[in-house]
Design a protein around this motif. Structure first.
Motif, PDB file in Angstrom:
ATOM      1  N   LEU A 276       1.038  -1.201   0.023  1.00  0.00           N
ATOM      2  CA  LEU A 276      -0.107   0.065  -0.092  1.00  0.00           C
ATOM      3  C   LEU A 276       0.711   1.260  -0.099  1.00  0.00           C
ATOM      4  CD1 LEU A 276      -2.979   1.243   0.307  1.00  0.00           C
ATOM      5  CD2 LEU A 276      -2.467   1.059   2.906  1.00  0.00           C
ATOM      6  N   HIS A 277       0.499   2.123  -1.110  1.00  0.00           N
ATOM      7  CA  HIS A 277       1.315   3.520  -0.952  1.00  0.00           C
ATOM      8  C   HIS A 277       0.549   4.270  -0.173  1.00  0.00           C
ATOM      9  CE1 HIS A 277       2.354   7.574  -2.541  1.00  0.00           C
ATOM     10  NE2 HIS A 277       3.552   6.998  -2.603  1.00  0.00           N
ATOM     11  N   HIS A 278      -0.809   4.799  -0.198  1.00  0.00           N
ATOM     12  CA  HIS A 278      -1.659   5.319   0.696  1.00  0.00           C
ATOM     13  C   HIS A 278      -3.105   5.009   0.505  1.00  0.00           C
ATOM     14  CE1 HIS A 278      -2.078   8.237  -2.773  1.00  0.00           C
ATOM     15  NE2 HIS A 278      -3.102   8.794  -2.048  1.00  0.00           N
TER      16      HIS A 278
ATOM     17  N   CYS B 115       0.857  13.912  -5.224  1.00  0.00           N
ATOM     18  CA  CYS B 115       0.450  13.007  -3.942  1.00  0.00           C
ATOM     19  C   CYS B 115       1.297  13.685  -2.961  1.00  0.00           C
ATOM     20  CB  CYS B 115       0.518  11.728  -4.377  1.00  0.00           C
ATOM     21  SG  CYS B 115       0.122  10.617  -2.699  1.00  0.00           S
ATOM     22  N   GLY B 116       0.596  13.771  -1.895  1.00  0.00           N
ATOM     23  CA  GLY B 116       1.219  14.336  -0.580  1.00  0.00           C
ATOM     24  C   GLY B 116       2.343  13.622   0.142  1.00  0.00           C
ATOM     25  N   PHE B 117       2.439  12.279  -0.665  1.00  0.00           N
ATOM     26  CA  PHE B 117       3.350  11.333   0.013  1.00  0.00           C
ATOM     27  C   PHE B 117       4.466  10.945  -1.033  1.00  0.00           C
ATOM     28  CE2 PHE B 117      -0.667  10.190   2.456  1.00  0.00           C
ATOM     29  CZ  PHE B 117      -0.049  10.678   3.599  1.00  0.00           C
ATOM     30  N   PHE B 118       4.486  11.403  -2.373  1.00  0.00           N
ATOM     31  CA  PHE B 118       5.476  11.215  -3.298  1.00  0.00           C
ATOM     32  C   PHE B 118       6.813  11.048  -2.712  1.00  0.00           C
ATOM     33  CE2 PHE B 118       5.911  10.206  -7.664  1.00  0.00           C
ATOM     34  CZ  PHE B 118       7.145  10.275  -7.936  1.00  0.00           C
TER      35      PHE B 118
ATOM     36  N   THR C 228      -1.230  10.399   8.700  1.00  0.00           N
ATOM     37  CA  THR C 228      -1.231   8.918   8.917  1.00  0.00           C
ATOM     38  C   THR C 228      -2.124   8.529  10.056  1.00  0.00           C
ATOM     39  OG1 THR C 228       0.669   9.563  10.721  1.00  0.00           O
ATOM     40  CG2 THR C 228       1.398   8.929   8.359  1.00  0.00           C
ATOM     41  N   ASP C 229      -2.534   7.248  10.057  1.00  0.00           N
ATOM     42  CA  ASP C 229      -3.331   6.928  11.317  1.00  0.00           C
ATOM     43  C   ASP C 229      -2.536   6.288  12.305  1.00  0.00           C
ATOM     44  OD1 ASP C 229      -2.240   4.277  10.711  1.00  0.00           O
ATOM     45  OD2 ASP C 229      -4.139   3.390  10.384  1.00  0.00           O
TER      46      ASP C 229
ATOM     47  N   ILE D  47      -0.163   4.482   8.825  1.00  0.00           N
ATOM     48  CA  ILE D  47      -0.690   3.959   7.415  1.00  0.00           C
ATOM     49  C   ILE D  47      -1.106   5.452   6.883  1.00  0.00           C
ATOM     50  CG2 ILE D  47      -2.530   3.041   6.206  1.00  0.00           C
ATOM     51  CD1 ILE D  47      -2.489   0.723   8.358  1.00  0.00           C
ATOM     52  N   ARG D  48      -0.697   5.631   5.812  1.00  0.00           N
ATOM     53  CA  ARG D  48      -0.826   6.806   4.969  1.00  0.00           C
ATOM     54  C   ARG D  48      -2.108   6.904   4.435  1.00  0.00           C
ATOM     55  NH1 ARG D  48       4.881   7.324   1.734  1.00  0.00           N
ATOM     56  NH2 ARG D  48       3.768   5.756   0.435  1.00  0.00           N
ATOM     57  N   LEU D  49      -2.754   8.102   4.869  1.00  0.00           N
ATOM     58  CA  LEU D  49      -4.115   8.380   4.278  1.00  0.00           C
ATOM     59  C   LEU D  49      -4.374   9.847   3.841  1.00  0.00           C
ATOM     60  CD1 LEU D  49      -5.900   7.076   7.914  1.00  0.00           C
ATOM     61  CD2 LEU D  49      -5.623   5.953   5.636  1.00  0.00           C
TER      62      LEU D  49
END
Length: 152
Positions: A72-74, A149-152, A119-120, A124-126
């Motif tokens: 999972l990426h996000h 994406c805010g998580f690139f 993150t949760d 985990i990235r949300l």
């Protein structure tokens, strides 16, 4: 022949503390517990809304989410308005969630979409985003030359 009715179903997440994760996802996404397994060897919860299963939580892991590993990426959730994104951001701040960026981040993909990245409790990235209403003059995208994406 491929199905013409294909949609994303629910998402299953491994968590370290089921009760903590249930509290988090209920508060942030307004999900209801529709079923729960309490056997100490097989603890799980099914969370949904409006008769639809959205997230399943499985207490079968330790440590924190490892974004550098395959998988999972996000996980992203769409809301109708920018006001809903901002309300979710305020709630997350009250809960002490960790954010990848401050405020709403525009997606920069030829539309006025954007969201918040956080993150949760297990890391985990949300993302919670909206398709419209995000003005790129208010905030800048964190990454240039790629779909934002805010998580690139």
């Amino acid at each position: 022949m491929p199905s013409t009715t294909l949609q994303t179903g629910h998402v299953g997440l491994n968590v370290t503390d089921l009760a903590r994760s249930i509290d988090f996802y209920r508060a942030v996404l307004d999900l209801k517990v529709t079923a729960e397994g309490t056997d100490p060897e097989r603890r799980f919860a099914l969370l949904g809304r409006d008769g639809r299963l959205v997230v399943t939580l499985w207490q079968q892991s330790s440590g924190t989410f490892a974004p550098g590993n395959p998988g999972l990426h996000h996980l992203s959730f769409e809301v109708e308005t920018l006001d809903e994104v901002r309300a979710t951001e305020r709630l997350l701040r009250e809960l002490g969630a960790e954010f990848a960026y401050d405020g709403v981040v525009p997606h920069r993909e030829g539309s006025a979409s954007g969201g918040i990245f956080f993150t949760d409790p297990d890391g985990i990235r949300l993302e919670v985003y909206t398709r419209a209403g995000v003005d790129e003059t208010e905030a800048t995208a964190p990454t240039t030359g790629a779909p934002t994406c805010g998580f690139f």
